[in-house]
Design a protein around this motif. Structure first.
Motif, PDB file in Angstrom:
ATOM      1  N   VAL A  21     -51.941  17.595  40.991  1.00 46.85           N
ATOM      2  CA  VAL A  21     -50.630  17.008  40.668  1.00 46.85           C
ATOM      3  C   VAL A  21     -50.768  16.096  39.448  1.00 46.85           C
ATOM      4  O   VAL A  21     -49.974  16.160  38.497  1.00 46.85           O
ATOM      5  N   ALA A  22     -51.806  15.268  39.471  1.00 43.08           N
ATOM      6  CA  ALA A  22     -52.008  14.313  38.375  1.00 43.08           C
ATOM      7  C   ALA A  22     -52.192  15.039  37.042  1.00 43.08           C
ATOM      8  O   ALA A  22     -51.598  14.661  36.034  1.00 43.08           O
ATOM      9  N   GLU A  23     -52.975  16.098  37.065  1.00 43.69           N
ATOM     10  CA  GLU A  23     -53.270  16.799  35.821  1.00 43.69           C
ATOM     11  C   GLU A  23     -52.066  17.587  35.307  1.00 43.69           C
ATOM     12  O   GLU A  23     -51.813  17.654  34.112  1.00 43.69           O
ATOM     13  N   ASN A  24     -51.307  18.172  36.233  1.00 41.32           N
ATOM     14  CA  ASN A  24     -50.240  19.079  35.808  1.00 41.32           C
ATOM     15  C   ASN A  24     -48.853  18.462  35.739  1.00 41.32           C
ATOM     16  O   ASN A  24     -47.983  18.966  35.036  1.00 41.32           O
ATOM     17  N   MET A  25     -48.625  17.389  36.487  1.00 36.08           N
ATOM     18  CA  MET A  25     -47.286  16.811  36.496  1.00 36.08           C
ATOM     19  C   MET A  25     -47.216  15.413  35.903  1.00 36.08           C
ATOM     20  O   MET A  25     -46.143  14.905  35.637  1.00 36.08           O
ATOM     21  N   MET A  26     -48.355  14.766  35.760  1.00 34.20           N
ATOM     22  CA  MET A  26     -48.335  13.381  35.285  1.00 34.20           C
ATOM     23  C   MET A  26     -48.889  13.269  33.862  1.00 34.20           C
ATOM     24  O   MET A  26     -48.195  12.872  32.940  1.00 34.20           O
ATOM     25  N   ARG A  27     -50.151  13.648  33.709  1.00 33.37           N
ATOM     26  CA  ARG A  27     -50.795  13.506  32.398  1.00 33.37           C
ATOM     27  C   ARG A  27     -50.008  14.233  31.296  1.00 33.37           C
ATOM     28  O   ARG A  27     -49.949  13.768  30.168  1.00 33.37           O
ATOM     29  N   THR A  28     -49.422  15.381  31.648  1.00 37.33           N
ATOM     30  CA  THR A  28     -48.739  16.195  30.644  1.00 37.33           C
ATOM     31  C   THR A  28     -47.547  15.483  30.011  1.00 37.33           C
ATOM     32  O   THR A  28     -47.184  15.750  28.873  1.00 37.33           O
ATOM     33  N   THR A  29     -46.916  14.589  30.789  1.00 37.30           N
ATOM     34  CA  THR A  29     -45.717  13.922  30.268  1.00 37.30           C
ATOM     35  C   THR A  29     -45.873  12.402  30.211  1.00 37.30           C
ATOM     36  O   THR A  29     -44.912  11.683  29.957  1.00 37.30           O
ATOM     37  N   SER A  30     -47.075  11.916  30.463  1.00 41.55           N
ATOM     38  CA  SER A  30     -47.352  10.467  30.433  1.00 41.55           C
ATOM     39  C   SER A  30     -46.817   9.805  29.167  1.00 41.55           C
ATOM     40  O   SER A  30     -46.149   8.778  29.204  1.00 41.55           O
ATOM     41  N   ARG A  31     -47.168  10.411  28.056  1.00 37.79           N
ATOM     42  CA  ARG A  31     -46.811   9.827  26.764  1.00 37.79           C
ATOM     43  C   ARG A  31     -45.300   9.761  26.599  1.00 37.79           C
ATOM     44  O   ARG A  31     -44.748   8.734  26.186  1.00 37.79           O
ATOM     45  N   GLU A  32     -44.629  10.847  26.960  1.00 31.57           N
ATOM     46  CA  GLU A  32     -43.180  10.923  26.809  1.00 31.57           C
ATOM     47  C   GLU A  32     -42.468   9.778  27.541  1.00 31.57           C
ATOM     48  O   GLU A  32     -41.579   9.125  26.990  1.00 31.57           O
TER      49      GLU A  32
END
Lengths: 419, 362
Positions: A21-32
């Motif tokens: 979940v962290a890799e696919n749903m969080m890190r991907t949009t963290s910056r945004e």
């Protein structure tokens, strides 16, 4: 029992799942969502709500423990340990997101700790409904932080209507917006407001009130712009002659001399401090892993086992960071293990927070420093983690307040003896 | 399943060692340091607690199994009493434990029953060398094969009880790899300094310099040798747990002193400047204790990263004990600098952990 550091299977499985979940749903949009401060990552909110419901963990991230299968050997409870590991992993993904994981949060924790059976039934069921739902805690005021006895919010009973009239100004309410403002995609939440029913009684006059979303006289007046954890809304809430039903008071409506009611509520902090520590350590782990990865990419080898005199400065720094991070995590584990096993853990709980506040701050600072421009650039998430990390040493009691708690415990001093 | 609770047997050991440390080692520490002499009775009393005996299997004359976790618990307690005393009590382990971990069946049969079955006797080991960047994996003392035996050359420092040692393990460089060699009393080419080593602390522990000139020795583990990393990690974990014990001792003295000492109408412990120092000392001690326990547990359970864990625990504990023992002196103020008070010795002993290795093993 004997000393054991083997990760229990249910925790290991959960960690693997949440890492995905962290890799696919969080890190991907963290910056945004760091750059669009008050936007809400609905994808994460809705996914987590559905996932937690399907696993039977209604009420968001709370202490849950799998029941052992019938006939299986009884094992000691691990609910708090599991929760700490969940929080660590989600924060490793993105601590701002973790903080807006749907559920009752600290608001529900207060109801759980100080509410009666009827209140629990009435206020806590909603977190398992179709829509994600939030609750929050309103304690801090412009003039009252860790010194909760300085809280000026007042609650007066209107005997004609049998309602509490609350006046006050609350700040730094985590998830206050999602708990109080009505959003189409969210269920009806509430905030728990701390106010005095008798200012002459000091702390023993302090009570918590459940204030339902949309209550008259209550307004979200501001959303803070912060150094980090920007995906998490931090609200100011003003109460002007707010009216709350009589039965929404948590604890006794009359003031007794003892402060046990207040102390009981404060005891919930013993349970939550190691969880805040766990969250910070998730951020620190992300930073340290990123640092090691970048060093490796750049051909910098980290050689274990050499005497200090033969190490490069970078190697020394990395080892110190690993020592800090690992030992700090063990302190969290011990504190939550004690909570699971009903051992009094006020000391260990505060110690774990003192240590994690330091460690999270230092590890992220050092990682940025060592990576030079790579650390400072917004091209990578490291600079964000550095900003996110700092809150660990501030909320749920600053490092200094927790040092005071630790010192009183080890010295056997009361608040009056060590001020 | 996580657990932070010693089992019943371990708790009994902790209690017994704790009693000995508080009632015997601690009261003797100051005079032993000043006179450079540990009372023999004190050491034999520690030996009779049976720590090594309980770590040796029945087949070799003991009555238990070795566990680094149990060892770490016991050593922390003992070092809390007095570091020099603890190291003296455990000196025979420097010889016996490596044999237990890496010795051949023949070596185990030859040495272990007579060591664990008898009174405390000076069996020891020589690891350190006089070089600023001393590295146990790059020793200057050399070993060369010579038929079934090996020829050792070099100089070792800080060897506890070497003067009277029946036998000692000498660690040497064999084709780039560190291996242990068993050297017996009176071997040709073995010379032991008349003078005892003089170091900053640990003055009660008799340590000697050992010279090896073409000394013939047998290899630990026989022809195929042994895994040195396992021994090294056992030394590192021992060092870390002793550091935790020393730090805890200084912390406790400082805490008690701060609760007694008046300044400006209150106890100094009531001042946040002092109270926060104590809070941080307690926090760091706990952090390194847990890191040490975990490393010991990993070693006991053959985890892949056990050796890294042991290295990090040793490194972290050495830093921690310096910080804590320095603050112990600081909290005592001028009195901390006076040798009548216990904290300056703890600071001198605390400084040693970053420089010393192989003086204790679990």
């Amino acid at each position: 029992m004997t000393i054991d550091f083997e990760t229990p299977k249910p925790i290991a499985q959960m960690q693997t799942m949440l890492q995905t979940v962290a890799e696919n749903m969080m890190r991907t949009t963290s910056r945004e969502f760091d750059e669009n401060e008050h936007a809400i990552p609905w994808g994460y909110v809705e996914f987590m709500h559905t996932a937690m419901r399907s696993m039977g963990g209604g009420g968001g991230l709370t202490v849950t423990d799998d029941k052992p299968k019938e006939g299986a050997e009884k094992r000691p409870p691990i609910g708090y340990q599991k929760l700490a590991a969940q929080i660590e992993m989600l924060s490793w993904g993105d601590v701002g997101y973790y903080l807006i994981t749907p559920g009752g949060g600290l608001g529900a924790a207060a109801v759980q700790a100080a509410g009666n059976a009827g209140q629990k039934a009435k206020f806590l069921a909603r977190f398992n409904d179709d829509k994600p739902t939030y609750a929050a805690m309103c304690m801090t005021e412009p003039g009252a932080g860790s010194d909760t006895s300085a809280i000026r919010a007042r609650a007066v009973l209107d005997e004609k209507t049998n309602e509490w009239i609350i006046n006050g100004e609350k700040i730094f309410v985590t998830a206050g917006d999602k708990s109080f403002t009505e959003y189409e995609k969210l269920g009806k939440g509430f905030v728990v407001v701390w106010a005095s029913i008798d200012p002459s009684a000091g702390r023993s006059g302090m009570r918590a009130f459940v204030v339902e979303s949309g209550a008259p006289g209550v307004k979200v007046t501001k959303l803070e712009h912060k150094l980090g954890i920007r995906a998490s809304d931090t609200a100011s809430i003003s109460l002007v002659d707010a009216r709350v039903p009589f039965e929404n008071i948590l604890g006794s409506p009359t003031v007794e001399k003892s402060t046990t009611g207040f102390k009981g509520a404060m005891a919930t902090f013993d349970a939550t401090r190691p969880l805040v520590a766990a969250s910070g350590l998730g951020v620190a782990r992300a930073a340290l892993e990123f640092l090691k990865e970048k060093l490796k990419e750049n051909g910098v080898e980290i050689r274990y086992g050499l005497p200090r005199q033969k190490l490069s400065n970078i190697e020394r720094e990395v080892f110190d960071m690993e020592i800090m991070l690992k030992s700090s995590w063990l302190m969290v584990l011990k504190a939550v293990w004690m909570a699971d096993n009903k051992k009094p853990n006020a000391l260990e709980s505060s110690m774990s927070k003192v240590k994690a506040g330091d460690v999270t701050t230092k590890v992220t600072q050092k990682a940025v420093e060592i990576l030079g421009p790579l650390g400072y650039s917004r091209e990578f998430l490291l600079e964000k983690w550095f900003r996110d990390a700092k809150i660990t040493d501030i909320y749920e009691g600053t490092g200094q307040i927790n040092r005071l708690v630790v010192a009183r415990q080890i010295l056997g001093y009361s608040g009056a003896e060590l001020r | 399943m996580y657990s932070f609770e010693p089992n019943e047997e371990q708790q009994m050991l902790i209690d017994a060692v704790g009693k000995y440390a508080a009632n015997d080692l601690r009261p003797a520490a100051h005079d032993a340091e000043e006179s450079r002499e540990l009372p023999k009775k004190l050491v034999s009393k520690g030996w009779e607690l049976g720590f090594l005996q309980a770590s040796t299997p029945e087949a070799y004359g003991g009555f238990g199994e070795r566990s680094a976790v149990t060892g770490a618990l016991a050593l922390e307690e003992m070092a809390f009493g007095d570091l020099a005393g603890a190291l003296a009590v455990l000196t025979p382990s420097l010889f016996a434990t490596p044999i237990l971990l890496g010795g051949s069946e023949e070596q185990k049969q030859e040495y272990l029953p007579r060591i664990v079955g008898g009174d405390w006797a000076p069996y020891t080991a020589a690891l350190m060398e006089m070089s600023f960047d001393f590295d146990p994996n790059a020793l200057k003392t050399s070993a060369k094969a010579d038929g079934d035996n090996y020829i050792l050359n070099g100089e070792k420092i800080f060897v506890p009880f070497a003067k009277d040692a029946e036998a000692l393990i000498v660690y040497a460089n064999l084709d780039g790899v560190t291996q242990g060699f068993i050297v017996t009393k009176g071997s040709a080419g073995l010379s032991i300094s008349e003078e005892r080593e003089k170091v900053m602390g640990l003055n009660a522990l008799p340590m000697y310099r050992v010279k090896l000139e073409n000394v013939s020795a047998s290899r630990l583990g026989g022809a195929s040798g042994h895994d040195f990393e396992l021994i090294l990690s056992a030394m590192r974990i021992a060092s870390a747990s002793a550091a935790v014990g020393v730090a805890r001792s200084s912390f406790e003295y400082a805490k008690n002193y701060a609760k007694e000492r008046d300044a400006f109408g209150v106890k100094i412990a009531q001042k946040q400047a002092i109270a926060f120092m104590l809070a941080e000392m307690a926090t760091e001690i706990e952090a390194m204790r847990l890191l040490t326990w975990e490393a010991a547990w990993k070693l006991d359970n053959n985890k892949d990263d056990a050796h890294i864990a042991a290295y990090l625990a040793q490194t972290g504990a050495a830093d921690m004990v310096m910080m804590v023992t320095d603050r112990g002196v600081q909290i005592y103020g001028g009195h901390g600098y006076i040798r009548e008070n216990p904290v300056e010795l703890l600071m001198r002993n605390g400084r040693g952990f970053s420089s010393l290795l192989g003086l204790v093993i679990l």
